[in-house]
Design a protein around this motif. Structure first.
Motif, mmCIF file in Angstrom:
data_model
loop_
_atom_site.group_PDB
_atom_site.id
_atom_site.type_symbol
_atom_site.label_atom_id
_atom_site.label_comp_id
_atom_site.label_asym_id
_atom_site.label_seq_id
_atom_site.Cartn_x
_atom_site.Cartn_y
_atom_site.Cartn_z
ATOM 1 N N PHE A 201 71.875 19.882 16.606
ATOM 2 C CA PHE A 201 72.088 21.248 16.833
ATOM 3 C C PHE A 201 70.571 21.962 16.730
ATOM 4 O O PHE A 201 70.350 22.862 17.080
ATOM 5 N N ASN A 202 69.826 21.049 16.063
ATOM 6 C CA ASN A 202 68.356 21.619 15.948
ATOM 7 C C ASN A 202 67.694 21.614 17.357
ATOM 8 O O ASN A 202 66.826 22.641 17.727
ATOM 9 N N ARG A 210 80.753 24.976 19.285
ATOM 10 C CA ARG A 210 81.511 24.847 20.496
ATOM 11 C C ARG A 210 81.538 23.277 20.809
ATOM 12 O O ARG A 210 81.080 22.350 21.612
ATOM 13 N N PRO A 211 82.598 22.573 19.880
ATOM 14 C CA PRO A 211 82.985 21.295 19.838
ATOM 15 C C PRO A 211 83.250 20.622 21.253
ATOM 16 O O PRO A 211 83.215 19.379 21.713
ATOM 17 N N ASN A 212 84.059 21.712 22.184
ATOM 18 C CA ASN A 212 84.222 21.113 23.325
ATOM 19 C C ASN A 212 83.215 20.869 24.510
ATOM 20 O O ASN A 212 83.560 20.340 25.420
ATOM 21 N N PRO A 303 80.294 15.520 32.536
ATOM 22 C CA PRO A 303 79.681 16.322 31.113
ATOM 23 C C PRO A 303 80.289 17.694 31.464
ATOM 24 O O PRO A 303 80.491 18.083 32.492
ATOM 25 N N PRO A 304 80.317 18.152 30.241
ATOM 26 C CA PRO A 304 80.977 19.871 30.424
ATOM 27 C C PRO A 304 79.747 20.711 30.458
ATOM 28 O O PRO A 304 78.783 20.524 30.037
#
Length: 638
Positions: A201-202, A210-212, A303-304
């Motif tokens: 996240f850095n 936003r885990p999805n 990938p999303p």
């Protein structure tokens, strides 16, 4: 009586004169080349004191007193023959002793050393495999610990929120006594003075909350995991051409059924904003490779879109256009997502591209090469010289590699970042480039010849054409690997250099032995005995097509020799030069004129503990075993 004594003295004087004259002649040989006769044996047996005493006479006699041949012959026959004959008898005894006793001991010692060396190499491979699997298990354990920590943090957040509600807190205390005490001890994640470690996240802060965005948006998967090798294949939409089907077909056909059970192919469709194309590719894969998809060998993921940050406002570097910077930055993120997805699925991870072909037997070769590494300090193994093709990592190292990629994903291409990672690990800024190159090569050993060849012409970057070819790939492989059952190997053939039988059996290279003779054998011993279904032995290779087995049979040794006639034993048209099989063995095949022996073993034979190649005639050439396949019956193998 006086006359008789005088006659004896005269004879003695004559004999001594002949002797001295002969000695003088022998001693003077070195200074009189024209008088060389075969008397060197006498010189070597003559006392040094006598030689020194006669040197002066020898010089004079060389000029003044010729030696009569009759005198020399008489002298040699009466004086020299006896000690020389005795000396030769003693020498013959010593030679026979050496041949009968010492040479067999030396030969047995060397043979045992070679057997021990091959056995030690096999043990080293097993230990290397166990070591890498242990690291893989440790990496999975760390991943589970991270998952538990995240779950605990979320649970603490939920419980803390409920505790702030008085009514809910009292109800929970009645239901679960001591819960308030737990809140006081564990619900505060922000301990005074505690540090917070950096993470994904850095580098991608837009993923927070936003885990999805960390889960594939589309996938075809049977959930296979725990395999030895995971192969990642990213693909994107190209204009008017696609190499994906050819690449996957080459990878699947290059594996044996046993290898397919120990591998996972992940096709990564890197088109998160083009659902139509992604769905089309998935349907084509299901239609083109239904068995691979159903068995779990082949997966497809997309990938999303939320995984990717805004790529339209990246800083231009190294003179690249905005479009190229966007393309290479997205490619870095593609590789990162794919590696993170694959890291928990197998022991090793291999990075490929969607426009390559593979050599048959490549999987076993890669595994064997990884197990042969003497040190565990390697970061990657190279099986191709091109770009990011054929690079093998230990799955336990992938988080470290991905984190480095994510730190600089917007700055440089993926192959540059990989080279920088190697530099950071081992290069000394105070040393020159040659030293740095040696150090980097030590942690990225390269296998030759290359196992993968680039076949694409049109790049995934629009408008770019690249005709890259790996010169080390070659037209044909010199050896083909198979997943053979564990065996103890032995042969009476002398091995040439590093081309050992063990390396041929594991598929690393071919076996090369000196010209075989009558009753030379190559044995594959199994403890415990196994049920053999099929076998294939290929001799010779494209570089040495004449180094094949002639008049050689394939024999098996049943664990329990059948008493009745065996049903299904092949009827072979053996040449007259072919002898009977070894005692206790049954002949099940033979090498043809092309140097190939293949066939099946009748089930009535039962389990066998030895498979043997038996040579029946003297071969004019050396022999090469370029392919060895011994396949067990599936039920017995399970």
């Amino acid at each position: 009586m006086i006359k008789k004594s005088a006659a004896i003295n005269v004879d003695r004087l004559t004999f001594v004169t002949c002797t001295v004259e002969t000695l003088v002649f022998v001693v003077g040989l070195e200074k009189c080349p024209h008088r060389k006769i075969q008397l060197e044996q006498f010189v070597t047996s003559t006392s040094p004191a006598v030689i020194r005493g006669l040197e002066r006479i020898g010089d004079r006699s060389c000029k003044e007193t010729p030696v009569q041949p009759r005198v020399v012959d008489t002298f040699l026959s009466q004086i020299c023959s006896f000690p020389v004959r005795m000396r030769f008898k003693l020498r013959n005894v010593l030679i026979v002793t050496v041949i009968v006793f010492i040479l067999p001991i030396i030969w047995l010692t060397l043979y045992n050393e070679r057997g021990h060396r091959e056995y030690a190499d096999g043990l080293e491979k097993r230990f290397a495999d166990l070591r890498d699997r242990l690291q893989y298990a440790e990496a999975l354990n760390r991943q589970r610990e991270d998952d538990l920590f995240n779950l605990r943090s979320q649970l603490n957040f939920l419980l803390r929120s409920m505790a702030e509600n008085a009514s809910a807190s009292s109800q929970l205390e009645q239901t679960y006594p001591g819960l308030n005490c737990y809140f006081q001890n564990h619900s505060n994640p922000h301990v005074s003075g505690a540090i917070h470690l950096p993470g994904i996240f850095n580098y991608l802060p837009h993923l927070v909350g936003r885990p999805n965005s960390l889960v594939p948006s589309h996938s075809i998967s049977q959930g296979r995991h725990g395999v030895s090798v995971v192969i990642g294949i990213p693909t994107v939409r190209r204009e008017s051409v696609s190499y994906v089907a050819q690449t996957i077909d080459s990878l699947i056909k290059g594996m044996s059924p046993e290898e397919q059970d120990d591998c996972l192919l992940i096709l990564f469709v890197a088109e998160p904003w083009n659902d139509e194309f992604s769905v089309f590719v998935m349907e084509q894969i299901k239609k083109g490779f239904p068995e691979a998809v159903t068995s779990g060998l082949l997966e497809v993921i997309v990938p999303p879109p939320g995984f990717y940050p805004n790529l339209s406002s990246l800083r231009e570097t190294f003179g690249d256009t905005q479009e190229r910077v966007k393309w290479r930055s997205k490619q870095n993120l593609d590789y990162s997502f794919l590696m993170l997805y694959a890291r928990s699925r197998g022991v090793y991870y291999v990075q490929l591209e969607d426009d390559v072909v593979a050599k048959p037997g490549y999987l076993t070769v890669m595994k064997s090469f990884a197990h042969l590494q003497k040190s565990n300090d390697w970061l990657l193994l190279e099986f191709s010289t091109l770009g990011f093709i054929g690079k093998m990592f230990k799955s336990a190292d992938l988080p470290f590699v991905v984190e480095f990629f994510l730190m600089f994903y917007a700055d440089k291409p993926i192959d540059w970042l990989l080279d920088h990672l190697l530099w950071v690990k081992v290069c000394n800024p105070e040393k020159d480039n040659k030293h740095c190159t040696r150090m980097k090569q030590a942690i990225k050993p390269r296998y030759k010849p290359s196992l993968f060849q680039h076949i694409g012409v049109k790049s995934s970057l629009k408008g770019k054409v690249q005709k890259l070819k790996d010169k080390d790939f070659g037209k044909n492989g010199l050896a083909r690997a198979h997943m053979n059952p564990p065996a103890q190997l032995a042969t009476t053939l002398k091995t040439f250099q590093k081309y050992t039988l063990l390396k041929a059996y594991t598929g690393e290279t071919f076996f090369w032995g000196l010209a075989p003779g009558v009753d030379d054998v190559v044995d594959f011993k199994f403890h415990p005995a196994i049920f053999v279904e099929r076998f294939l032995f290929r001799s010779g290779n494209p570089e040495h097509p004449t180094d094949i087995f002639h008049d050689t049979t394939v024999e098996v040794h049943p664990e329990h020799y059948p008493e009745d006639n065996i049903v299904g034993l092949p009827l072979l048209e053996l040449k007259e030069s072919v002898n009977q099989p070894s005692e206790g063995f049954l002949t099940v095949g033979q090498f043809d004129g092309e140097g190939l022996a293949q066939g099946t073993v009748p089930p009535a034979i039962g389990p066998v503990d030895v498979v043997r190649l038996h040579v029946h005639v003297q071969n004019p050439n050396w022999v090469i075993l370029s392919e060895i396949m011994i396949q067990q019956i599936e039920e017995e193998k399970e």
